[in-house]
Motif scaffolding. Structure first.
Motif, short mmCIF file in Angstrom:
data_model
loop_
_atom_site.label_atom_id
_atom_site.label_comp_id
_atom_site.label_asym_id
_atom_site.label_seq_id
_atom_site.Cartn_x
_atom_site.Cartn_y
_atom_site.Cartn_z
N LYS A 125 0.82 -1.22 0.00
CA LYS A 125 0.00 0.00 0.00
C LYS A 125 0.85 1.27 0.00
CE LYS A 125 -4.00 -2.06 2.30
NZ LYS A 125 -4.92 -1.98 3.46
N LEU A 126 2.16 1.08 0.07
CA LEU A 126 3.07 2.22 0.12
C LEU A 126 3.56 2.57 -1.28
CD1 LEU A 126 5.21 1.20 3.22
CD2 LEU A 126 3.37 2.89 3.15
N LEU A 127 3.95 3.82 -1.45
CA LEU A 127 4.49 4.29 -2.72
C LEU A 127 6.02 4.27 -2.67
CD1 LEU A 127 2.16 7.37 -3.31
CD2 LEU A 127 2.11 5.22 -4.58
N SER A 128 6.61 3.60 -3.62
CA SER A 128 8.06 3.62 -3.72
C SER A 128 8.47 4.85 -4.51
CB SER A 128 8.58 2.35 -4.40
OG SER A 128 8.00 2.21 -5.68
N HIS A 129 9.77 5.08 -4.60
CA HIS A 129 10.26 6.25 -5.32
C HIS A 129 11.47 5.86 -6.13
CE1 HIS A 129 11.47 10.36 -6.20
NE2 HIS A 129 10.32 10.77 -5.70
N ALA A 130 11.47 6.24 -7.39
CA ALA A 130 12.54 5.84 -8.31
C ALA A 130 13.92 6.29 -7.84
CB ALA A 130 12.26 6.38 -9.71
N GLU A 131 13.97 7.44 -7.15
CA GLU A 131 15.26 7.98 -6.72
C GLU A 131 15.81 7.29 -5.48
OE1 GLU A 131 15.19 12.21 -6.27
OE2 GLU A 131 14.09 12.53 -8.13
N TYR A 132 14.96 6.56 -4.76
CA TYR A 132 15.37 6.00 -3.48
C TYR A 132 15.03 4.51 -3.42
CZ TYR A 132 15.32 10.97 -2.47
OH TYR A 132 15.53 12.32 -2.52
N LYS A 133 15.90 3.71 -3.98
CA LYS A 133 15.67 2.28 -4.09
C LYS A 133 15.52 1.65 -2.70
CE LYS A 133 17.45 -1.85 -6.39
NZ LYS A 133 18.55 -2.40 -7.23
N GLY A 134 14.49 0.85 -2.56
CA GLY A 134 14.27 0.15 -1.30
C GLY A 134 13.62 0.98 -0.22
N ARG A 135 13.28 2.22 -0.51
CA ARG A 135 12.61 3.07 0.46
C ARG A 135 11.23 3.47 -0.04
NH1 ARG A 135 15.36 2.83 5.33
NH2 ARG A 135 17.59 2.95 4.95
N TYR A 136 10.40 3.94 0.89
CA TYR A 136 9.03 4.32 0.55
C TYR A 136 8.76 5.77 0.92
CZ TYR A 136 8.50 -0.73 0.29
OH TYR A 136 8.66 -2.05 -0.05
N ASP A 137 7.81 6.36 0.25
CA ASP A 137 7.34 7.70 0.60
C ASP A 137 6.72 7.62 1.99
OD1 ASP A 137 5.97 10.10 0.88
OD2 ASP A 137 5.25 10.13 -1.19
N PRO A 138 7.22 8.40 2.95
CA PRO A 138 6.70 8.29 4.33
C PRO A 138 5.44 9.09 4.62
CG PRO A 138 8.50 9.85 4.29
CD PRO A 138 8.38 9.31 2.88
N HIS A 139 4.96 9.90 3.66
CA HIS A 139 3.88 10.86 3.96
C HIS A 139 2.49 10.19 3.95
CE1 HIS A 139 7.25 13.29 2.31
NE2 HIS A 139 6.89 14.15 3.24
N VAL A 140 2.36 9.11 4.67
CA VAL A 140 1.12 8.31 4.61
C VAL A 140 -0.06 9.02 5.26
CG1 VAL A 140 2.33 6.11 4.47
CG2 VAL A 140 1.81 7.08 6.72
N TRP A 141 0.20 10.00 6.13
CA TRP A 141 -0.90 10.72 6.78
C TRP A 141 -1.75 11.51 5.80
CZ3 TRP A 141 4.30 11.57 7.69
CH2 TRP A 141 4.84 12.76 7.17
N MET A 142 -1.24 11.72 4.59
CA MET A 142 -2.00 12.48 3.60
C MET A 142 -3.19 11.69 3.04
SD MET A 142 -0.96 15.45 3.48
CE MET A 142 0.45 16.49 3.88
N ASP A 143 -3.25 10.41 3.28
CA ASP A 143 -4.42 9.59 2.91
C ASP A 143 -5.01 9.02 4.19
OD1 ASP A 143 -6.35 7.88 2.02
OD2 ASP A 143 -5.08 6.85 0.56
N PRO A 144 -6.12 9.57 4.66
CA PRO A 144 -6.71 9.09 5.92
C PRO A 144 -7.02 7.60 5.93
CG PRO A 144 -7.72 11.16 5.27
CD PRO A 144 -6.88 10.72 4.11
N GLN A 145 -7.23 7.01 4.76
CA GLN A 145 -7.47 5.56 4.73
C GLN A 145 -6.24 4.79 5.19
OE1 GLN A 145 -10.14 4.42 1.15
NE2 GLN A 145 -9.21 6.36 0.53
N LEU A 146 -5.06 5.29 4.91
CA LEU A 146 -3.83 4.69 5.41
C LEU A 146 -3.61 5.06 6.88
CD1 LEU A 146 -1.33 5.25 2.44
CD2 LEU A 146 -2.57 3.16 3.02
N TRP A 147 -3.97 6.27 7.23
CA TRP A 147 -3.74 6.73 8.60
C TRP A 147 -4.55 5.91 9.61
CZ3 TRP A 147 0.24 9.02 10.37
CH2 TRP A 147 0.22 9.60 11.64
N GLU A 148 -5.66 5.37 9.21
CA GLU A 148 -6.43 4.51 10.12
C GLU A 148 -5.57 3.35 10.63
OE1 GLU A 148 -10.97 5.10 8.34
OE2 GLU A 148 -9.78 3.34 7.76
N THR A 149 -4.70 2.81 9.78
CA THR A 149 -3.81 1.72 10.20
C THR A 149 -2.83 2.20 11.25
OG1 THR A 149 -3.99 0.65 8.04
CG2 THR A 149 -2.10 0.04 9.40
N VAL A 150 -2.36 3.44 11.11
CA VAL A 150 -1.44 4.01 12.11
C VAL A 150 -2.16 4.19 13.44
CG1 VAL A 150 -0.02 6.01 12.68
CG2 VAL A 150 -0.03 5.12 10.35
#
Length: 324
Positions: free
Chosen positions: A120-145
């Motif tokens: 459910k996380l977004l990867s980033h082409a510039e940062y291999k093996g890492r994910y975009d951390p800004h998950v709070w911008m989608d409340p559907q993801l924030w429910e898991t937090v």
């Protein structure tokens, strides 16, 4: 300096201080719980779920950029004393990661953002093996937090389980209402106008969830540099797509956004600042915008109205400050 780099070693003197505090931290836990959270968003989730069973301190308050944040000696002392330390993970707190990985061997430390499934996380082409951390911008993801915060509280204080479950259920029900509002108002933005251009790339989860093209002058870290080529490319995009509004962020200097506006004006495209969005930090404590729900309500209401959609000026609960 990139968000995705090796974490800086913690100063030896600070580690010695923390170790000394840890040695004396084995006494029986008193109520209310002492909780330290790295971001204001996590702190709000802890307050919503814990209620009066905890006192919660956020290390990073309004206007503070977590990407460039440097811990202080008092921060380390506060975390070493806490009954529970909640951090985001997903490499948001790059400068503190080494400290957290060490501290969790001896203390009660939880990376709540890591609870979200990787698919459910977004990867980033510039940062291999890492994910975009800004998950709070989608409340559907924030429910898991929120659920991860609940589970951490239950593990820390089993006697409060019923309270934590009830409070978490109530908070998630409020977030569900917010999600319904977001879906309702964002679809009123004309499809050709659904371009969200901001100071840095913090809104991709929002864009994915609500069908907006998202562009950031800087990358997913505010410590990545915005080169002249990037600004040039975005000016071209503004002109080609006839973008009429761009946005600044409360925790990021607006100079790069001003450069875009000036560049577009030189090409004959009139662009205005649509407003200030909360990206990596919430509003002032004690205000509606200083809560997670208020932060997101502010953002989505502002974005919708600035880009030609229809949303009530005072937001979905009628609580947004005038001119918010």
């Amino acid at each position: 300096m990139s968000l995705f780099r090796s974490a800086r070693p913690i100063l030896l003197s600070a580690l010695i201080l923390a170790a000394g505090l840890l040695a004396g931290a084995g006494h029986a836990m008193a109520k209310p719980l002492n909780i330290v959270a790295t971001t204001s968003m996590i702190a709000d989730a802890a307050r919503q779920v814990a209620g009066d069973r905890a006192e919660v301190k956020a290390l990073k308050g309004p206007g503070v950029d977590p990407h460039s944040y440097r811990q202080t000696r008092s921060d380390i002392a506060a975390m070493a004393r806490a009954d529970l330390v909640l951090w985001h993970g997903l490499y948001l707190e790059a400068q503190l990661e080494e400290f957290f990985l060490d501290l969790e061997k001896r203390r009660n430390v939880v990376a709540v953002g890591e609870a979200i499934a990787k698919d459910k996380l977004l990867s980033h082409a510039e940062y291999k093996g890492r994910y975009d951390p800004h998950v709070w911008m989608d409340p559907q993801l924030w429910e898991t937090v929120v659920l991860a915060v609940r589970d951490a509280l239950i593990k820390t204080d089993p006697e409060g389980e019923a309270t934590y479950r009830a409070n978490a259920d109530h908070h998630i029900a409020e977030i569900a209402k917010l999600i319904d509002y977001m879906k309702k108002v964002t679809v009123t933005v004309p499809e050709k106008s659904r371009v969200l251009l901001t100071a840095h790339d913090a809104f991709s989860y929002f864009g994915r969830g609500y069908d907006f093209d998202v562009l950031g002058i800087q990358g997913i870290s505010t410590e990545s540099e915005a080169g002249l080529r990037r600004v040039e490319d975005l000016v071209n995009t503004i002109v080609d797509r006839k973008i009429s509004a761009v946005f600044v962020e409360s925790s990021v200097p607006e100079r790069n956004v001003r450069a875009l506006i000036e560049g577009a004006a030189a090409r004959g495209q009139n662009v205005v600042i649509g407003g200030t969005l909360f990206s990596d930090a919430m509003g002032e404590p004690g205000t509606y915008e200083g809560t997670y729900i208020g932060m997101i309500d502010h953002n989505v209401t502002l974005i919708t109205r600035a880009l030609g959609g229809t949303a009530p000026q005072d937001g979905f609960q009628g609580k947004l400050a005038a001119g918010s």
